[in-house]
Write an enzyme that holds these catalytic residues in place. Structure first.
Site, mmCIF file in Angstrom:
data_model
loop_
_atom_site.group_PDB
_atom_site.id
_atom_site.type_symbol
_atom_site.label_atom_id
_atom_site.label_comp_id
_atom_site.label_asym_id
_atom_site.label_seq_id
_atom_site.Cartn_x
_atom_site.Cartn_y
_atom_site.Cartn_z
ATOM 1 N NE ARG A 169 -2.519 40.224 -7.212
ATOM 2 C CZ ARG A 169 -1.734 41.185 -7.658
ATOM 3 N NH1 ARG A 169 -0.462 41.038 -7.761
ATOM 4 N NH2 ARG A 169 -2.239 42.328 -8.029
ATOM 5 C CB ALA A 200 -4.728 42.025 -15.762
ATOM 6 C CD GLN A 216 -5.160 42.193 -3.739
ATOM 7 O OE1 GLN A 216 -5.592 42.841 -2.778
ATOM 8 N NE2 GLN A 216 -5.965 41.475 -4.515
ATOM 9 C CG ASP A 240 -7.767 43.751 -13.209
ATOM 10 O OD1 ASP A 240 -7.212 42.661 -13.053
ATOM 11 O OD2 ASP A 240 -7.614 44.708 -12.417
ATOM 12 C CG ASN A 278 -6.940 48.635 -11.054
ATOM 13 O OD1 ASN A 278 -6.320 47.655 -11.462
ATOM 14 N ND2 ASN A 278 -6.471 49.391 -10.064
#
Ligand code: MRU
Length: 322
Positions: free
Chosen positions: A50, A52, A181, A222, A232
């Site tokens: 993961r 972008a 994350q 992103d 984002n």
């Protein structure tokens, strides 16, 4: 000491795309072998890979693998392109592969694309250090480190370079619910780099800003629209609003491969809605995975081309998607 070098994050081997399964980090460093374009798409959809740029790189490798295995290339393109909607790097990378002069998506082109993304990160970091003063206490959200960019990192790359220049005193790391994350990946990367940091509940950021304990907010993106509106991880917009209220600079660090000149404003950016069960399986839940920070709340956007200021419609590089 984790090795988050480019090859360990994602690579193409004979017959498979091999990636470090980011769902298992930081407790387990486990590799996932994807032996078809559909398996790579599933790894993207389920966040085994993961961030972008890393999504784009994995898709490029998946497309090259499909060519190597003799898969139907249109079907491979489709299954990869449909894996996730918000990160524009996904389709950007597939289009780069599709326009390969050899007419076939090649392993060489995919590897070159990976190297280019890591090189962009280093150039962004070199530009971004001017944004940090001595003893900076920065706050970051989600993971925009080497894991998210195929190596080195965008926002975390900028923090790393500023740290190496002696400018960073401390980094606040939003845990970044629901998939964590920040507390799983960013904390792991900063620990490996030796950068002082502390994980906070996402809801604590506003409190720390109000107490004057945050000097700037730095995130990745992103998809950046032509006017600078930036998508984002969910929660980023809220941070930008609170930062503006407390007159704290909010910065975005993202490569030109994330700028989508074909989308005029943030209103045109598709926002992924993920399964509510990622939040709770006990009650009904809504789970948008990204939000859009309007350009007027962004103090600077840093790409590999430099530090860009508003009006972004004039200052942002236009190379990639035109
Ligand atoms: O859902 P994720 O983990 O793919 O979301 C990632 C982010 O929002 C990152 O901040 C963004 O992709 C930038 S990565 C350099």
């Amino acid at each position: 000491m984790p090795d988050v070098g480019p090859e360990s994050i994602v690579r193409l081997e004979a017959g498979a795309v091999v990636l470090l399964d980011q769902r298992r980090l930081p407790d387990e460093e486990v590799e996932l072998r994807c032996e078809s374009a559909a398996e790579v798409a599933e790894a993207i959809r389920t966040l085994a890979v993961r961030g972008a740029p890393s999504i784009g790189i994995a898709a490029a490798y998946g497309y090259a693998l499909a060519a190597e295995l003799g898969e139907n290339l249109d079907a491979a393109y489709r299954v990869l392109a449909d894996a996730r909607p918000t990160a524009v790097n996904l389709v950007w990378a597939l289009e780069q592969m599709r326009s390969d002069p050899s007419g076939e998506p090649s392993a060489e082109r995919a590897r070159a694309l990976h190297e280019e993304e890591v090189a962009r990160c280093r150039r962004m970091a070199a530009h971004a250090v001017v944004l940090f003063g001595p003893e900076t206490r920065a706050l970051t959200h989600c993971n925009a480190g080497g894991l998210a960019t195929g190596g080195y990192g965008s926002a975390v790359g900028a923090l790393r370079a500023a740290w190496e220049d002696g400018l960073i005193a401390h980094v606040w790391v939003d845990e970044t619910r629901p998939l964590l994350q920040g507390s799983r990946l960013t904390a792991w990367e900063l620990e490996a780099l030796g950068v002082p940091h502390a994980v906070i509940a996402d809801s604590a950021a506003a409190h720390l800003m109000s107490r004057g304990e945050v000097d700037c907010v730095v995130t990745g993106a992103d998809r950046i629209a032509a006017n600078g509106d930036s998508a984002n991880k969910i929660g980023t917009y809220g941070l930008a609003v609170v930062a503006a209220h407390h007159r704290i600079p909010f910065y975005v660090v993202a490569p030109t491969s994330t700028i989508d000149a074909t989308t005029a404003t943030g209103a045109g950016i598709p926002i992924e809605e993920r399964d509510g069960a990622e939040i709770t399986s006990r009650f009904a839940a809504r789970n948008p995975a990204f939000d859009v920070t309007p350009a007027e709340l962004i103090g600077a956007i840093v790409t590999e081309e430099g530090v860009h200021r508003a009006p972004y419609i004039e200052s942002l590089p236009r190379a990639v998607h035109a």
